[in-house]
Design an enzyme around this catalytic site. Structure first.
Site, mmCIF file in Angstrom:
data_model
loop_
_atom_site.group_PDB
_atom_site.id
_atom_site.type_symbol
_atom_site.label_atom_id
_atom_site.label_comp_id
_atom_site.label_asym_id
_atom_site.label_seq_id
_atom_site.Cartn_x
_atom_site.Cartn_y
_atom_site.Cartn_z
ATOM 1 N N CYS A 135 -9.080 -30.234 -3.111
ATOM 2 C CA CYS A 135 -8.118 -31.298 -2.784
ATOM 3 C C CYS A 135 -6.930 -30.752 -1.979
ATOM 4 O O CYS A 135 -6.601 -31.272 -0.908
ATOM 5 C CB CYS A 135 -7.658 -32.017 -4.050
ATOM 6 S SG CYS A 135 -7.198 -30.924 -5.404
HETATM 7 N N1 LIG Z 1 -9.528 -33.579 -10.114
HETATM 8 C C1 LIG Z 1 -9.369 -33.429 -8.812
HETATM 9 O O1 LIG Z 1 -8.416 -33.937 -8.209
HETATM 10 C C2 LIG Z 1 -10.369 -32.629 -8.022
HETATM 11 C C3 LIG Z 1 -10.280 -32.645 -6.622
HETATM 12 C C4 LIG Z 1 -11.199 -31.893 -5.875
HETATM 13 C C5 LIG Z 1 -12.166 -31.152 -6.533
HETATM 14 N N2 LIG Z 1 -12.221 -31.146 -7.882
HETATM 15 C C6 LIG Z 1 -13.259 -30.353 -8.513
HETATM 16 O O2 LIG Z 1 -14.271 -31.242 -8.972
HETATM 17 C C7 LIG Z 1 -14.838 -30.732 -10.181
HETATM 18 C C8 LIG Z 1 -14.697 -31.797 -11.278
HETATM 19 O O3 LIG Z 1 -13.308 -32.055 -11.441
HETATM 20 P P1 LIG Z 1 -12.773 -33.133 -12.469
HETATM 21 O O4 LIG Z 1 -11.316 -33.238 -12.224
HETATM 22 O O5 LIG Z 1 -13.606 -34.359 -12.411
HETATM 23 O O6 LIG Z 1 -13.036 -32.375 -13.854
HETATM 24 P P2 LIG Z 1 -13.034 -32.998 -15.307
HETATM 25 O O7 LIG Z 1 -12.203 -34.232 -15.329
HETATM 26 O O8 LIG Z 1 -12.688 -31.889 -16.218
HETATM 27 O O9 LIG Z 1 -14.555 -33.413 -15.559
HETATM 28 C C9 LIG Z 1 -15.614 -32.499 -15.607
HETATM 29 C C10 LIG Z 1 -16.716 -33.063 -16.487
HETATM 30 O O10 LIG Z 1 -17.782 -32.113 -16.533
HETATM 31 C C11 LIG Z 1 -18.490 -32.232 -17.757
HETATM 32 N N3 LIG Z 1 -18.666 -30.874 -18.314
HETATM 33 C C12 LIG Z 1 -17.710 -30.090 -18.874
HETATM 34 N N4 LIG Z 1 -18.236 -28.897 -19.192
HETATM 35 C C13 LIG Z 1 -19.553 -28.941 -18.820
HETATM 36 C C14 LIG Z 1 -20.618 -28.007 -18.880
HETATM 37 N N5 LIG Z 1 -20.444 -26.796 -19.372
HETATM 38 N N6 LIG Z 1 -21.827 -28.390 -18.392
HETATM 39 C C15 LIG Z 1 -22.014 -29.607 -17.877
HETATM 40 N N7 LIG Z 1 -21.026 -30.540 -17.813
HETATM 41 C C16 LIG Z 1 -19.820 -30.185 -18.264
HETATM 42 C C17 LIG Z 1 -17.662 -33.111 -18.670
HETATM 43 O O11 LIG Z 1 -18.297 -34.378 -18.647
HETATM 44 P P3 LIG Z 1 -19.262 -34.821 -19.817
HETATM 45 O O12 LIG Z 1 -18.466 -34.636 -21.069
HETATM 46 O O13 LIG Z 1 -19.535 -36.243 -19.486
HETATM 47 O O14 LIG Z 1 -20.471 -33.946 -19.748
HETATM 48 C C18 LIG Z 1 -16.328 -33.207 -17.950
HETATM 49 O O15 LIG Z 1 -15.702 -34.445 -18.183
HETATM 50 C C19 LIG Z 1 -14.082 -29.446 -10.505
HETATM 51 O O16 LIG Z 1 -14.801 -28.348 -10.037
HETATM 52 C C20 LIG Z 1 -12.775 -29.621 -9.741
HETATM 53 O O17 LIG Z 1 -12.151 -28.407 -9.407
HETATM 54 C C21 LIG Z 1 -11.365 -31.890 -8.649
#
Ligand SMILES: NC(=O)c1ccc[n+]([C@@H]2O[C@H](COP(=O)([O-])OP(=O)(O)OC[C@H]3O[C@@H](n4cnc5c(N)ncnc54)[C@H](OP(=O)(O)O)[C@@H]3O)[C@@H](O)[C@H]2O)c1
Length: 324
Positions: A135
């Site tokens: 981001c």
């Molecule tokens: N947030 C942002 O603004 C943003 C922007 C750009 C990129 N990103 C990237 O996008 C990715 C996701 O970000 P996010 O903000 O959506 O993260 P998040 O809110 O923490 O969600 C990640 C989800 O992954 C699942 N998970 C957790 N541990 C896991 C495991 N060991 N194996 C499989 N599934 C697992 C969980 O869902 P379940 O409980 O449903 O399995 C969790 O809710 C990250 O790499 C982040 O750096 C985020």
């Protein structure tokens, strides 16, 4: 209809993808995989989806799905792909940083393309595997790419950017706790943020020699959005700078140059990046603003999917800003 799967569906970027894809005219959500919510309605994690879909989270992955979005934390995407072999026609769009750097872009037989349409649109259209940019990286690269293309980034570059709390993911932490974050502001990872490597790789796509990028990330007192300011020496006039940016982004669907100073709310809840230019003595100040969960993550992922499937680039992404 294109059948899509989402992995990590209960997280922030997974939720945004569901919201975008249920309103996309060419896509049908095939499954939303979760490790923690199997059998529960999507609205159990995302209450705003109540009445929008009856879909439930599943623990089963359809390996033949046409496109899959990996919305997992860093390191978990490569682990997930090692454990789940998708069909050789499945398109994979990964939102983590597992495959963004050139050195990491090969995984088994897969070659990931960096998914910034304003930089690599043609390669994205022909790609099967996409590493969606970070981001902060998106906001900063879009602010600086027109200068990089013209070889005008040889001096030091100073970047200050502030992000909303959703940038840190759904898991609560000390710095996303309301009592701490509200009415507060702080910096973190000064000069060492993990997005610096991908930013440097993108900016050197045109010109190997760029100045040192000094990046100060800040935590803001709001849930979503990134406002980035970048300045560096620039000998030309403001008119020349504007012409250079207008030319670079003349065919960009979501990146626009504003003649007025910009603010965050004009892009929050949209897939847009707005950019403003200001000249002071020999310095050019470039301000860019995006929504971290849309242009900075899930919106850009859908934009990349649209390009891969040769759909209208903006399909499903005509969104309304929050504004007030
Ligand atoms: N947030 C942002 O603004 C943003 C922007 C750009 C990129 N990103 C990237 O996008 C990715 C996701 O970000 P996010 O903000 O959506 O993260 P998040 O809110 O923490 O969600 C990640 C989800 O992954 C699942 N998970 C957790 N541990 C896991 C495991 N060991 N194996 C499989 N599934 C697992 C969980 O869902 P379940 O409980 O449903 O399995 C969790 O809710 C990250 O790499 C982040 O750096 C985020």
């Amino acid at each position: 209809m294109i059948k899509a799967g989402i992995i990590g569906g209960s997280g922030y970027t997974g939720g945004e993808l569901i919201r975008l894809l249920i309103n996309h005219s060419q896509v049908e959500i095939d499954f939303v995989f979760s490790t923690t919510r199997v059998g529960k309605k999507l609205s159990s994690a995302h209450p705003d989806l109540l009445g929008q879909t009856e879909l439930e989270f599943t623990g089963k992955v359809n390996l033949k799905v046409e496109v899959v979005f990996l919305c997992l934390g860093h390191g978990n995407s490569s682990k997930f792909l090692a454990e789940n072999s998708f069909s050789n026609t499945t398109k994979i769009i990964d939102l983590s940083n597992d495959f963004r750097l050139k050195a990491d872009s090969n995984f088994e037989e897969k070659q990931f393309i960096y998914g910034l349409p304003e930089l690599f649109k043609n390669s994205i259209s022909d790609a099967q595997y996409i590493a969606n940019p970070g981001c902060f990286a998106t906001a900063i690269e879009l602010a600086l790419l027109p200068l990089a293309k013209k070889g005008l980034l040889h001096n030091d570059i100073h970047v200050n950017a502030v992000t909303g709390s959703t940038g840190a993911g759904i898991k609560p932490s000390h710095t996303t706790h309301f009592s701490w974050r509200n009415n507060n502001v702080s910096w973190y990872k000064p000069f060492t943020h993990q997005h610096l490597s991908e930013i440097n790789e993108s900016l050197t796509a045109f010109d190997n020699e760029i100045g040192r990028l000094n990046f100060l990330p800040n935590r803001g007192n709001f849930p979503r959005g990134i406002l980035a300011t970048a300045y560096t020496e620039f000998q030309g006039s403001i008119k020349e700078a504007k012409a250079l940016y207008q030319k670079y982004y003349e065919n960009a669907v979501f990146t626009h140059i504003s003649h007025e100073p910009i603010h965050l709310k004009q892009v929050v809840n949209t897939n847009n990046c707005h950019i403003h230019l200001h000249k002071h003595e020999n310095l050019l100040l470039v301000t860019s603003a995006i929504d971290n969960l849309l242009k900075g993550a899930s919106g850009q992922a859908v934009q990349n999917m649209n390009l891969i499937f040769r759909l209208n680039e903006g399909e499903g992404l005509q969104l309304k800003a929050g504004v007030f």
